[in-house]
Design a protein around this motif. Structure first.
Motif, PDB file in Angstrom:
ATOM      1  N   SER A  34      -2.655  -0.751  -5.957  1.00  0.00           N
ATOM      2  CA  SER A  34      -2.879   0.603  -6.215  1.00  0.00           C
ATOM      3  C   SER A  34      -3.905   1.003  -7.089  1.00  0.00           C
ATOM      4  O   SER A  34      -4.097   0.446  -8.030  1.00  0.00           O
ATOM      5  N   GLY A  35      -4.394   2.350  -6.793  1.00  0.00           N
ATOM      6  CA  GLY A  35      -5.398   2.981  -7.756  1.00  0.00           C
ATOM      7  C   GLY A  35      -6.640   3.206  -6.914  1.00  0.00           C
ATOM      8  O   GLY A  35      -6.780   3.337  -5.722  1.00  0.00           O
ATOM      9  N   ASN A  62      -8.831   5.686  -2.728  1.00  0.00           N
ATOM     10  CA  ASN A  62      -7.465   5.533  -3.469  1.00  0.00           C
ATOM     11  C   ASN A  62      -6.568   4.889  -2.590  1.00  0.00           C
ATOM     12  O   ASN A  62      -6.620   5.211  -1.398  1.00  0.00           O
ATOM     13  N   ILE A  63      -5.727   4.039  -3.221  1.00  0.00           N
ATOM     14  CA  ILE A  63      -4.767   3.260  -2.571  1.00  0.00           C
ATOM     15  C   ILE A  63      -3.383   3.549  -3.241  1.00  0.00           C
ATOM     16  O   ILE A  63      -3.382   3.278  -4.354  1.00  0.00           O
ATOM     17  N   SER A  64      -2.364   3.919  -2.540  1.00  0.00           N
ATOM     18  CA  SER A  64      -1.144   3.819  -3.137  1.00  0.00           C
ATOM     19  C   SER A  64      -0.052   3.295  -2.449  1.00  0.00           C
ATOM     20  O   SER A  64       0.013   3.353  -1.204  1.00  0.00           O
TER      21      SER A  64
END
Ligand SMILES: *[C@@H]1O[C@H](CO)[C@@H](O)[C@H](O)[C@H]1NC(C)=O
Ligand SMILES: *[C@@H]1O[C@H](CO)[C@@H](O)[C@H](O)[C@H]1NC(C)=O
Ligand SMILES: *[C@@H]1O[C@H](CO)[C@@H](O)[C@H](O)[C@H]1NC(C)=O
Ligand SMILES: *[C@@H]1O[C@H](CO)[C@@H](O)[C@H](O)[C@H]1NC(C)=O
Length: 183
Positions: A34-35, A62-64
């Motif tokens: 993530s981030g 962004n990936i969460s």
């Protein structure tokens, strides 16, 4: 004869090494990816879909990881000179690192390889109107990529039958970025 046997041994050792790496890569810690990320390279067996104005030409922000295990991608892309933000929530499957999402068709998304700190490679299989398309993406944490990441990306692309003419460079192609470009 001895030489052949030796060669065989070396090859099978190389193979064993490879599958060991591969096993480790299957057991991803999704929370660690993530981030923020930057798009570096994409590849596909249908270039129309990732070239300019292609429906799968997406720039990652962004990936969460959501509480229920879904994987959220925040992308930007250009439509007729306008920047559009799109959020894609991919539902997890029984397989670690594998997700499904409806976007321009049906997709299976798989985390292919990552070191969490520098790069991540995603594989996506898209089925739109009965046609299957393979898409791969290389994302990096920092705006500058390392050559070794590209090598690893090229190797994975090869596994899907994609070579250099299927790969496009997205570095500095993201006109939606709101921070000043590096010179
Ligand atoms: C590639 O994608 C374009 C745009 O979606 C589509 O029109 C075309 O039929 C596709 N080509 C192949 C070989 O799937
Ligand atoms: C990026 O995702 C993280 C969660 O992984 C979230 O806390 C953060 O606010 C997001 N940043 C942006 C710029 O969307
Ligand atoms: C997981 O949560 C997200 C955001 O709340 C939601 O969009 C998604 O449908 C949920 N997935 C499942 C399988 O419940
Ligand atoms: C889907 O494919 C069929 C047959 O190839 C074609 O006639 C139809 O126009 C396509 N539909 C879309 C939305 O692309």
């Amino acid at each position: 004869m001895v030489l052949l046997l030796l060669l065989g041994l070396v090859l099978s050792l190389a193979n064993a090494q490879f599958s060991q790496d591969f096993t480790v890569q299957r057991n991803h810690n999704m929370a660690r990816i993530s981030g923020t990320w930057n798009s570096f390279f994409m590849a596909s067996d249908n270039m129309t879909r990732i070239r300019e104005n292609g429906d799968l030409r997406l720039f990652i922000r962004n990936i969460s990881i959501l509480k229920n295990g879904s994987l959220q991608f925040d992308f930007h892309f250009m439509v007729q000179g306008e920047c559009v933000a799109v959020t894609m929530v991919c539902e997890k499957t029984e397989t670690n690192g594998e997700f499904t999402v409806d976007y321009e068709g049906k997709n299976r998304v798989r985390l292919s390889e990552t070191d969490y700190r520098i790069y991540v490679i995603f594989y996506m299989e898209n089925i739109k109107n009965g046609t299957k398309t393979h898409v791969l993406a290389l994302y990096g944490r920092i705006p500058n990529y390392e050559k070794t990441c590209l090598k690893r990306f090229e190797n994975i692309c090869k596994k899907y039958g994609l070579d250099s003419q299927n790969i496009i460079n997205l570095i500095d192609q993201d006109d939606c970025y709101d921070v000043p470009k590096r010179s």
